[in-house]
Design an enzyme around this catalytic site. Structure first.
Site, PDB file in Angstrom:
ATOM      1  N   GLU A 319      -7.001  40.086 -26.717  1.00 43.52           N
ATOM      2  CA  GLU A 319      -7.967  40.938 -27.412  1.00 43.52           C
ATOM      3  C   GLU A 319      -7.268  41.714 -28.538  1.00 43.52           C
ATOM      4  O   GLU A 319      -7.884  42.084 -29.524  1.00 43.52           O
ATOM      5  CB  GLU A 319      -8.660  41.900 -26.438  1.00 43.52           C
ATOM      6  CG  GLU A 319     -10.010  42.378 -26.956  1.00 43.52           C
ATOM      7  CD  GLU A 319     -10.835  43.136 -25.920  1.00 43.52           C
ATOM      8  OE1 GLU A 319     -10.303  43.512 -24.871  1.00 43.52           O
ATOM      9  OE2 GLU A 319     -12.026  43.360 -26.199  1.00 43.52           O
ATOM     10  N   HIS A 348       2.211  23.869  -7.287  1.00 48.83           N
ATOM     11  CA  HIS A 348       1.428  22.815  -6.645  1.00 48.83           C
ATOM     12  C   HIS A 348       0.143  22.590  -7.425  1.00 48.83           C
ATOM     13  O   HIS A 348      -0.849  22.104  -6.887  1.00 48.83           O
ATOM     14  CB  HIS A 348       1.149  23.197  -5.195  1.00 48.83           C
ATOM     15  CG  HIS A 348       2.426  23.398  -4.442  1.00 48.83           C
ATOM     16  ND1 HIS A 348       3.018  22.387  -3.715  1.00 48.83           N
ATOM     17  CD2 HIS A 348       3.252  24.457  -4.378  1.00 48.83           C
ATOM     18  CE1 HIS A 348       4.150  22.841  -3.209  1.00 48.83           C
ATOM     19  NE2 HIS A 348       4.322  24.093  -3.597  1.00 48.83           N
ATOM     20  N   LYS A 457     -22.159  39.878 -28.575  1.00 47.31           N
ATOM     21  CA  LYS A 457     -23.069  40.920 -28.063  1.00 47.31           C
ATOM     22  C   LYS A 457     -24.350  40.953 -28.880  1.00 47.31           C
ATOM     23  O   LYS A 457     -25.445  41.080 -28.345  1.00 47.31           O
ATOM     24  CB  LYS A 457     -22.394  42.294 -28.172  1.00 47.31           C
ATOM     25  CG  LYS A 457     -21.372  42.570 -27.093  1.00 47.31           C
ATOM     26  CD  LYS A 457     -20.998  44.044 -27.166  1.00 47.31           C
ATOM     27  CE  LYS A 457     -19.639  44.293 -26.548  1.00 47.31           C
ATOM     28  NZ  LYS A 457     -19.063  45.567 -26.935  1.00 47.31           N
TER      29      LYS A 457
END
Ligand code: PA5
Length: 530
Positions: A319, A348, A457
């Site tokens: 950010e 793994h 937004k």
């Protein structure tokens, strides 16, 4: 390798904290060039700490370093605010723990749980620190709501059941107007109401003065309000009321966190690349990414408690550094991709690709020297093989993976801490905050704004308005309608309308007929009252 290791190993004795960049293959010429470039980064950081408007796009100072050294704040008022907040956090947490602050029902002497509502910078720090440092049996059980997902909210509220009446709800939003946070708050408030409980005596706000949330909390008489300031960014708010309140309520030593950060800040103020751990990190990042984000940063802490470090750093780095434009407004599309989980678990999973696949990353190993607290002499830990303990495997796996990567031309940084303590976690946070700031200077971007998240937004708001319009038209027409009809009546784009009606149908708010997977055959009708 040993010579290079010794030449580049950084150690901070007070913090018992090592940074090793020897497995990054930079050249002496590169170091010389970086020493020159870092001069500017040091100078800019000095100006930032002195209170310059370091976030010009938002017209703000950037003050997270003052939070752990209030005497460096540029004004006496800021210093007083910081010191008072720490004292208020400590005394609030103490009063909650000892029952001086308790649920309104006198039969219930203690709060037992906390619902922490916040998102992004208002959640990731508290979540990381909680996972790393909360005692096994904390004075309050913490639950985080960092989304507007109704299912997630329902699951938590169902799990809590009657305990809601001994649950404190803390709503954290710097701006005080983030919709996800506001929605979760409304849902939780509704749950209190369903139990016949008024919300304000259970509610605490952490927000900026005069924000929507602040006004609501004051008007309704919430239990307490703690301040956020415009000079603190969400993703650097762990040492503000945001992180400190959560940690103190969980029984974590917040003075230790602040001290660790303070000591690391002093170390990262040294204007000398070779003796400054954050500058060393910055140089390693710059070498790996060529200052253009060419490689991803994989965070591999070999410790379960540090599981959320990669998620925390993902926000802090991405950010802050993920910016379209430089400080002169030129298009640069900067950033460093961050991901990770923990070792040995990742060995793994995706480490296979790291070792053998596409070479588009550099790793950061986080090593913790202390395996577990010392045990009683008559209760030693079990050996997993003669003379070998599980912790030896953890160490072996880290060093083994690092070597396997290096031998296959994959670089890595290693950060080693003595133990996971408030002090070392504070130091780790401070180290990365500083490195992000330095790197931003080198690539000439503003690390402290986040214009990109606004675009999504705004689009979300537009879609919600379109949905309101669609529902009104369906109610008015009161007949089955096609997507084309709805598109022409609303002026909205047909794909968005299709997605909205599918969601409304799945939630029993309209009826879809003719859903054969071909949008053109769809008929959309309002739900008929039965
Ligand atoms: O770091 C940031 O600035 C963001 O991640 C914010 O913390 C996030 O958007 C939440 O904002 P607010 O605290 O205003 O609700």
């Amino acid at each position: 390798m040993w010579q290079r290791y010794k030449e580049w190993l950084y150690y901070h004795p007070q913090l018992d904290f090592y940074v090793d960049i020897s497995r990054v293959r930079f050249t002496p010429e590169f170091v010389n060039a970086m020493e020159v470039q870092m001069e500017r980064a040091f100078a800019e950081m000095k100006a930032l700490e002195a209170g310059e408007i370091a976030n010009p796009d938002e017209g703000r100072m950037v003050g997270h370093y003052w939070l752990r050294a209030p005497e460096l704040a540029p004004t006496p008022a800021i210093r007083r605010d910081i010191e008072t907040t720490v004292q208020r956090v400590l005394s609030f947490a103490q009063d909650v723990h000892n029952g001086l602050i308790s649920p309104p029902d006198p039969a219930l002497p203690h709060f037992t749980d906390v619902i922490w509502i916040g998102i992004g910078g208002s959640a990731l720090g508290p979540q990381f620190v909680s996972q790393a440092l909360a005692p096994l049996f904390p004075p309050l059980q913490f639950h985080f709501l960092d989304n507007t997902d109704p299912d997630g909210i329902d699951r938590l509220l169902t799990q809590l059941g009657g305990r809601l009446q001994t649950t404190l709800t803390i709503v954290t939003s710097k701006s005080g107007s983030t919709p996800e946070t506001a929605n979760a708050m409304k849902e939780v408030r509704h749950a209190y109401a369903q139990m016949g409980l008024e919300f304000p005596p259970y509610a605490v706000a952490v927000t900026m003065e005069a924000s929507k949330l602040d006004l609501q909390a004051r008007q309704e008489g919430w239990l307490e309000t703690f301040p956020m300031y415009d000079w603190i960014g969400g993703r650097t708010s762990e040492m503000s009321a945001v992180g400190l309140l959560a940690a103190a309520l969980e029984g974590i030593d917040i003075m230790g966190l602040l001290e660790g950060a303070r000591v690391m800040d002093s170390a990262t103020r040294v204007p000398n690349l070779r003796h400054n751990p954050a500058a060393l990190l910055t140089m390693a990042w710059y070498w790996e990414t060529k200052g253009k984000g060419e490689k991803a940063m994989v965070i591999l802490p070999y410790k379960d408690r540090l599981l959320l470090l990669s998620r925390y750093l993902q926000q802090l780095v991405m950010e802050s550094l993920g910016k379209a434009k430089d400080r002169q407004g030129n298009l640069v599309e900067q950033g460093i991709t961050v991901y990770g989980n923990k070792g040995t678990t990742d060995q793994h999973a995706y480490v296979q690709q790291l070792r053998d696949g596409i070479n588009n990353f550099f790793a950061t190993f986080i090593e913790v020297l202390r395996d577990r607290p010392p045990r009683e002499i008559d209760n030693p830990p079990p050996e997993v093989e003669p003379g070998i303990y599980s912790g030896d495997y953890l160490m072996g796996a880290l060093l083994g993976t690092r070597k396997a990567l290096y031998d296959n031309n994959r670089d890595s940084i290693t950060i080693t801490i003595g133990d996971v303590t408030p002090k070392t976690i504070g130091a780790l946070i401070a180290l990365y905050e500083r490195a992000v700031g330095f790197y931003a200077s080198l690539v000439n971007i503003n690390a402290y704004d986040q214009p990109g998240v606004e675009a999504g937004k705004k689009e979300a708001q537009r879609l919600l308005q379109l949905q309101t319009q669609l529902l009104a038209i369906l109610a008015q027409e009161n007949r089955p309608m096609t997507l084309e009809e709805l598109a022409s009546k609303t002026g909205g784009d047909i794909e968005a309308i299709y997605q909205i009606v599918r969601h409304l149908d799945a939630n029993f708010r309209i009826n879809l007929e003719g859903n054969t997977g071909k949008p053109d055959t769809l008929l959309i009708s309002p739900l008929q009252e039965s």
